[in-house]
Scaffold this motif. Structure first.
Motif, PDB file in Angstrom:
ATOM      1  N   ARG A   1      -5.225   2.891  -1.572  1.00 51.91           N
ATOM      2  CA  ARG A   1      -3.994   3.075  -1.889  1.00 51.91           C
ATOM      3  C   ARG A   1      -3.114   1.810  -2.201  1.00 51.91           C
ATOM      4  NH1 ARG A   1      -6.094   7.018   0.167  1.00 51.91           N
ATOM      5  NH2 ARG A   1      -5.410   9.398  -0.192  1.00 51.91           N
ATOM      6  N   CYS A   2      -3.959   0.761  -2.225  1.00 54.53           N
ATOM      7  CA  CYS A   2      -3.323  -0.687  -2.313  1.00 54.53           C
ATOM      8  C   CYS A   2      -2.954  -0.661  -3.958  1.00 54.53           C
ATOM      9  CB  CYS A   2      -4.509  -1.620  -2.089  1.00 54.53           C
ATOM     10  SG  CYS A   2      -3.869  -3.329  -2.029  1.00 54.53           S
TER      11      CYS A   2
ATOM     12  N   LEU B   1      -6.878   2.643   3.105  1.00 49.45           N
ATOM     13  CA  LEU B   1      -5.709   1.924   2.819  1.00 49.45           C
ATOM     14  C   LEU B   1      -6.061   1.019   1.519  1.00 49.45           C
ATOM     15  CD1 LEU B   1      -4.918   0.507   6.455  1.00 49.45           C
ATOM     16  CD2 LEU B   1      -3.493   1.906   5.012  1.00 49.45           C
TER      17      LEU B   1
ATOM     18  N   LYS C   1       4.595  12.055   1.538  1.00 48.90           N
ATOM     19  CA  LYS C   1       4.854  10.817   2.780  1.00 48.90           C
ATOM     20  C   LYS C   1       6.291  10.660   2.986  1.00 48.90           C
ATOM     21  CE  LYS C   1       4.116   6.937  -0.466  1.00 48.90           C
ATOM     22  NZ  LYS C   1       4.335   7.694  -1.698  1.00 48.90           N
TER      23      LYS C   1
ATOM     24  N   ILE D   1       0.848  -1.005   0.006  1.00 44.19           N
ATOM     25  CA  ILE D   1       0.127  -0.034  -0.224  1.00 44.19           C
ATOM     26  C   ILE D   1       0.803   1.267   0.065  1.00 44.19           C
ATOM     27  CG2 ILE D   1      -1.608   1.142   1.530  1.00 44.19           C
ATOM     28  CD1 ILE D   1      -2.106  -1.771   2.803  1.00 44.19           C
ATOM     29  N   HIS D   2       0.676   2.228  -0.674  1.00 47.28           N
ATOM     30  CA  HIS D   2       1.472   3.459  -0.843  1.00 47.28           C
ATOM     31  C   HIS D   2       1.403   4.026   0.416  1.00 47.28           C
ATOM     32  CE1 HIS D   2       2.841   4.199  -4.806  1.00 47.28           C
ATOM     33  NE2 HIS D   2       1.549   4.062  -5.497  1.00 47.28           N
ATOM     34  N   ALA D   3       2.601   4.108   1.208  1.00 52.06           N
ATOM     35  CA  ALA D   3       2.600   4.664   2.477  1.00 52.06           C
ATOM     36  C   ALA D   3       4.024   5.032   2.827  1.00 52.06           C
ATOM     37  CB  ALA D   3       1.771   3.838   3.788  1.00 52.06           C
TER      38      ALA D   3
ATOM     39  N   PRO E   1      -0.276   6.383   5.048  1.00 52.77           N
ATOM     40  CA  PRO E   1      -0.608   6.347   3.449  1.00 52.77           C
ATOM     41  C   PRO E   1      -1.021   7.603   2.639  1.00 52.77           C
ATOM     42  CG  PRO E   1      -2.508   5.701   5.154  1.00 52.77           C
ATOM     43  CD  PRO E   1      -1.496   6.232   5.917  1.00 52.77           C
TER      44      PRO E   1
ATOM     45  N   ALA F   1       1.691   3.679  10.012  1.00 56.47           N
ATOM     46  CA  ALA F   1       1.835   3.688   8.699  1.00 56.47           C
ATOM     47  C   ALA F   1       1.235   5.432   8.322  1.00 56.47           C
ATOM     48  CB  ALA F   1       1.287   2.858   7.946  1.00 56.47           C
TER      49      ALA F   1
END
Lengths: 278, 94
Positions: free
Chosen positions: A228-229, A225, A121, A99-101, A114, A112
């Motif tokens: 953004r996966c 979440l 980030k 996940i983008h984070a 995200p 996390a």
């Protein structure tokens, strides 16, 4: 390949990668950047990057498994392209859910943050590392498919010159390279976490509003979440199940901020991180 | 709207529900969307086991007290939304 070319073996998210950099200065630089994920192995890595050139301006070439994938005008540009290719390869090979984070750690708890690419980030993760959190990743929250644990993905932090200015990293804030450059947590006075973690906190951060940090119901984290996966061999439904499992028992937060350093300090106070030892 | 209370409801086959800290989050496979239920909707979802909406309202009234007509309105409103989104279905479609 020259017999004396420096060889660097690293492991990221379970993928073993060999890098051969023929330019000694570049080899030293990559060794520094990848120190935290370097491994000694007799096993032949399945993936090999080779970097040639550097004798004349503009002749840097990056190959992956003997196939040229990038020609770069400068060392800085080559390094950025190398880490981009490495990132793509490693996440593509990862068997869990990514996940983008940005991710940092406090003890065995992963925190996390995200966010999409360009959402800040990496800058926030870097500020958190400088504030005393351990570094886990500036790119992805990686969940183990079987345990739902957070698997560290500590590639070097990739920062823009603008981020360097925000963080007050003087030596990089006048960097002529227009793209991103790589840093280690140690360069920021921090350290890397290499152990699996459980997902302790998820911080939904928005830049541009006055500083505040408010609790968010954990159930609200799941849609953020899942949205953004970006990597996962499983179906979206399986990713949902894994994310929900990881989020059980975690705390949610909504962070508004303008200055990443102030935000990191607030996270440190609120999440009860002891100040770094002086 | 209260007519909906006569309908019996269960979770749709494509609705994956996970309870986190008392609230349900539901993933709708059909539409690839996620819905987070508030406390009231979560309490209703928990009782969607094939019974009728009116039985859900009675159960909530006996558990939590309150005015039956108000609870019936709340249950009807939540069921309507969940049915419209395809997250609840009739257990015995004919």
């Amino acid at each position: 390949m020259s017999p004396k070319a420096p060889v660097l073996d690293v492991e990221l998210l379970g993928t073993l990668i060999r890098t051969i950099a023929h330019d000694p200065e570049l080899a030293r630089h990559l060794r520094h950047l990848l120190e935290d994920v370097r491994v000694a192995t007799n096993e032949a890595p399945g993936e090999t990057f080779e970097i040639t050139g550097g004798r004349a301006q503009g002749d840097w070439v990056l190959s992956h498994n003997e196939r040229g994938i990038l020609q770069a005008p400068s060392r800085a540009s080559l390094v950025e392209g190398f880490f981009s290719a490495l990132n793509e390869l490693v996440l593509d090979e990862f068997s869990g859910v990514a996940i983008h984070a940005g991710v940092v750690a406090r003890g065995r708890r992963a925190i996390a943050i995200p966010g999409r690419s360009g959402a800040g980030k990496s800058t926030l993760a870097a500020a958190c590392v400088a504030a005393g959190f351990a570094y886990v990743s500036d790119e992805a929250l990686c969940l183990d498919r079987d345990t739902a644990d957070v698997i560290p993905y500590p590639r070097p932090l990739m920062l823009s010159v603008a981020s360097a200015r925000v963080l007050g990293i003087g030596e990089h804030s006048s960097n002529p390279h227009p793209g991103k450059f790589a840093l280690t947590p140690a360069d920021l006075g921090g350290r890397t976490n290499s152990l699996p973690l459980h997902l302790g906190d998820v911080v939904l951060a928005t830049r541009g509003k006055a500083l505040s940090l408010e609790p968010e119901p954990p159930a609200e984290l799941i849609p953020e979440l899942l949205e953004r996966c970006f990597a996962g061999r499983d179906s979206r439904a399986a990713s949902f199940e894994l994310i929900a499992r990881a989020a059980e028992g975690s705390r949610g937060w909504r962070l508004d901020y303008i200055d990443a350093i102030d935000a990191a300090a607030l996270l440190r106070r609120t999440l009860q991180l002891s100040p770094p030892a002086s | 709207m209260l007519q909906i209370l006569e309908r019996r409801v269960v979770a749709a086959p494509g609705a994956l529900a996970r309870e986190i800290d008392g609230n349900f989050t539901i993933y709708d496979k059909q539409n690839d969307s996620v819905m987070v239920l508030n406390d009231t909707a979560s309490a209703i979802w928990r009782l969607c086991d094939g019974r009728a909406g009116s039985a859900i309202a009675e159960e909530l009234t006996s558990r939590f007290g309150g005015t039956p007509s108000e609870i019936e309105r709340d249950v009807a409103s939540v069921l309507e939304q969940l049915i419209q989104r395809g997250l609840l279905v009739d257990p015995d479609p004919s």
